[in-house]
Design a protein around this motif. Sequence first.
Motif, PDB file in Angstrom:
ATOM      1  N   ILE A 231       0.845  -1.192   0.000  1.00  0.00           N
ATOM      2  CA  ILE A 231       0.000   0.000   0.000  1.00  0.00           C
ATOM      3  C   ILE A 231       0.879   1.239   0.000  1.00  0.00           C
ATOM      4  O   ILE A 231       0.635   2.204  -0.721  1.00  0.00           O
ATOM      5  CB  ILE A 231      -0.933   0.007   1.240  1.00  0.00           C
ATOM      6  N   GLY A 232       1.959   1.215   0.795  1.00  0.00           N
ATOM      7  CA  GLY A 232       2.830   2.385   0.882  1.00  0.00           C
ATOM      8  C   GLY A 232       3.688   2.563  -0.355  1.00  0.00           C
ATOM      9  O   GLY A 232       4.251   3.635  -0.565  1.00  0.00           O
ATOM     10  N   LEU A 246      -2.250   3.170   8.019  1.00  0.00           N
ATOM     11  CA  LEU A 246      -3.513   3.211   7.282  1.00  0.00           C
ATOM     12  C   LEU A 246      -4.232   1.859   7.394  1.00  0.00           C
ATOM     13  O   LEU A 246      -5.437   1.797   7.668  1.00  0.00           O
ATOM     14  CB  LEU A 246      -3.209   3.522   5.815  1.00  0.00           C
ATOM     15  N   LEU A 247      -3.466   0.800   7.211  1.00  0.00           N
ATOM     16  CA  LEU A 247      -4.045  -0.543   7.276  1.00  0.00           C
ATOM     17  C   LEU A 247      -4.649  -0.807   8.662  1.00  0.00           C
ATOM     18  O   LEU A 247      -5.775  -1.288   8.786  1.00  0.00           O
ATOM     19  CB  LEU A 247      -2.950  -1.570   6.974  1.00  0.00           C
ATOM     20  N   ILE A 270      -8.864  -3.231  -0.271  1.00  0.00           N
ATOM     21  CA  ILE A 270      -8.018  -2.046  -0.387  1.00  0.00           C
ATOM     22  C   ILE A 270      -6.716  -2.367  -1.097  1.00  0.00           C
ATOM     23  O   ILE A 270      -6.250  -1.627  -1.956  1.00  0.00           O
ATOM     24  CB  ILE A 270      -7.751  -1.469   1.019  1.00  0.00           C
ATOM     25  N   LEU A 271      -6.148  -3.511  -0.761  1.00  0.00           N
ATOM     26  CA  LEU A 271      -4.907  -3.926  -1.416  1.00  0.00           C
ATOM     27  C   LEU A 271      -5.121  -4.036  -2.923  1.00  0.00           C
ATOM     28  O   LEU A 271      -4.333  -3.520  -3.726  1.00  0.00           O
ATOM     29  CB  LEU A 271      -4.444  -5.270  -0.852  1.00  0.00           C
ATOM     30  N   LEU A 272      -6.226  -4.676  -3.308  1.00  0.00           N
ATOM     31  CA  LEU A 272      -6.517  -4.834  -4.737  1.00  0.00           C
ATOM     32  C   LEU A 272      -6.716  -3.474  -5.390  1.00  0.00           C
ATOM     33  O   LEU A 272      -6.210  -3.211  -6.484  1.00  0.00           O
ATOM     34  CB  LEU A 272      -7.772  -5.696  -4.923  1.00  0.00           C
ATOM     35  N   LEU A 276      -4.597  -1.910  -8.449  1.00  0.00           N
ATOM     36  CA  LEU A 276      -5.231  -1.616  -9.735  1.00  0.00           C
ATOM     37  C   LEU A 276      -5.076  -0.146 -10.113  1.00  0.00           C
ATOM     38  O   LEU A 276      -4.757   0.187 -11.251  1.00  0.00           O
ATOM     39  CB  LEU A 276      -6.727  -1.965  -9.676  1.00  0.00           C
ATOM     40  N   ILE A 277      -5.325   0.741  -9.140  1.00  0.00           N
ATOM     41  CA  ILE A 277      -5.391   2.161  -9.467  1.00  0.00           C
ATOM     42  C   ILE A 277      -4.022   2.819  -9.400  1.00  0.00           C
ATOM     43  O   ILE A 277      -3.643   3.616 -10.243  1.00  0.00           O
ATOM     44  CB  ILE A 277      -6.380   2.870  -8.508  1.00  0.00           C
ATOM     45  N   LYS A 278      -3.265   2.470  -8.363  1.00  0.00           N
ATOM     46  CA  LYS A 278      -1.989   3.150  -8.179  1.00  0.00           C
ATOM     47  C   LYS A 278      -0.943   2.107  -7.801  1.00  0.00           C
ATOM     48  O   LYS A 278      -0.543   2.008  -6.648  1.00  0.00           O
ATOM     49  CB  LYS A 278      -2.145   4.211  -7.073  1.00  0.00           C
TER      50      LYS A 278
END
Lengths: 291, 398
Positions: A231-232, A246-247, A270-272, A276-278
């Motif tokens: 995520i980071g 955040l997690l 959220i991980l997915l 996908l997005i960033k």
Amino acid sequence: MSDQLLQLLFTGLTLGSIYALIALALVTTFNLTGVLNLAQGEFVAIGALLAISIYSSGMPMPAAFAITVLLVAVLGGVLERSAIHTARRASGLTLIIITIGLAISLRGLALLAWGTETYSLPAFSGGGPLFIQGAAITPQSLWVFGLVAVTLAGLYAFFELTYWGKAVKASMINRTAARLVGINPNTVSFLAFVTSGALGAAAGIFIAPITMTTYDMGFMLGVKGFVAAIIGGLGNVGGAVLGGLLLGVLESYSAGLISSGSKDAITIIILLAVLLIKPEGIIGSFRQRKI
Amino acid sequence: MKKTINLKSFNIVLAAVLVLGILTSGCASDKDSAGQQGADGKEAYKIGAVLEVSGNSSSLGVPERDTLQMLVDNLNAAGGIDGHPVDLTILDCKSDETEAVLAVKTLIEKDVLAVLGCASSGPSMAMINTVQKEKVPMISMAAASSIVEPVSDRHWVFKTAQSDIVTVSNIISYLQEKGLTKVAFLYMNNAYGDGGKKAFTAAAEENNIEVVVEEKFEASDKDMTPQLTRVKASRAQATVVWAIPPSASILTKNYRDLGIAAPLIHSHGVGNQKFIELAGSAADGVILPIGKLTVARQIPDSDPQKTVLQGYIDDFTGKYNNMPDSFGGYAWDAFYLLVNAIEKAGPDRAAVRDALEHTQGFIGISGVFNISPGDHNGLDKESMVMVQVEDGRWKLLD
């Protein structure tokens, strides 16, 4: 309602700091060696269990802490020399699979040494929880926050202010060029595992009074730390901390406001979404920052 | 903790020695009886046990294994059942349903008369199908009442641990006595927690007790503060928790850290020293229903179970140098219920089952058993007492 939200925030930050510590170690090793050390969670578990054994043999807590960190750092070094160094010409994927093997062996060893029982360590400082606007926060959580801050500051100082830090950064950017000017990437890789062993053990000892310890706690923590690092933005030290926090906060809010069953599902969604997005993570990867 | 580790390795050695001991003593007593009985040496009765010696539920399975090994040694030393030595095989199901089924099949192939096990509800439930099909009597030591209900589908299955419903009725009486009508209910998300939840919500509704918050958590969760925040914000006058350590201990710590004033009531799942050890001073004040073994010294001499309890405690502490817990007690009951049934019925599976089903007034560790065709557990509300933790010890509430 507002103090309930605040309480969930504190809980989330405590959980998040635990994930952040593991993500930090993960990201540091990844930066230095290009190896994703999936045995990082095992370092945490073994650190906690060792410290509990040493502490209950009558040593004072600071001594138990120092001895454990040293021992697990040595363990990290030994594993690097025996398993990673000998396979250093193999592909990244092979090295990752080697670390999975290491994780399973370490878990097996911990099972033999400590059995399936759950162990606990007393909190570092006594006294009840602090209440901030009706929301409780335990002193041990503050210790964990402190460890995250110290680790982050320590890593920053090492990379920016010391000769070795600069050498390490150089060999991260270009292995061949670094070697040409006399920096040995093998030493760097060795040091990375020693550091992640020490960091993992320290994290394990700090969180043991909160989470209690079993031989198999490393796996789930490793997974959460890995998600935090992704995520980071894998490869970013600040991002690892942010991702971890955040997690933790998301988990806490989804357990407290929606339902505890949804917690892990939300984490994975959220991980997915991030992937996908960033895909470079919320802060962006190390390499992009360099360019 | 180093001490416990040494103890653990010591235990492993002890266990190995015991197993060897059982094997050799089995042979020895065979020879002995052959010697005593002349030509008609009596054949050993085979019994099997499937226990959680390792894995998540090992804190239940290990004391049960120790108890069974001790009992079988004592029984054989005293001449066995009518001169027949008992040959007990214990298999580890690793706290896993699949392993439990494999283990029970292995035992049935070895031609055992009956099967004891498991210590926890999930693996016990998993074994039911096999013993029903193979027509082998089984005595479980787990809590969930669905193990022996509906009785029509559980012809061959019995159990010794008090059912959820027995525990629940004790908790409900306590709440009524204290005039508490609004409660929060928290449970762990597995067979044990679900069983407790079903029994408790049904009984609460019958008795006009309102469940104002209901929350669950995973057995592996490290922090239950989010769930407890809801409890804190609610109007609950008491909190009832259905869980086993370590999650029960973590929850208790979180509960105290949040400073929730309502009394905390646990189920009998926390009835071992491990719970107090892990929760530390947070355990003080916790109220729970529990079998009489834990507070054997505090119950009046007039209690019918007093001598049996004291005998078990003396034997166990003499052999293992620590106190037995209620899980070991479930194993004691299972073993002697079976021995009694074999004494009456002889070595025949169907006859043993029938004898088990008509066991009346059997004074055991977990209570006085009155098993009948309609009730394969046979324990009532009197089999438990309410206790409170005080300074890390169990204290009988009157």
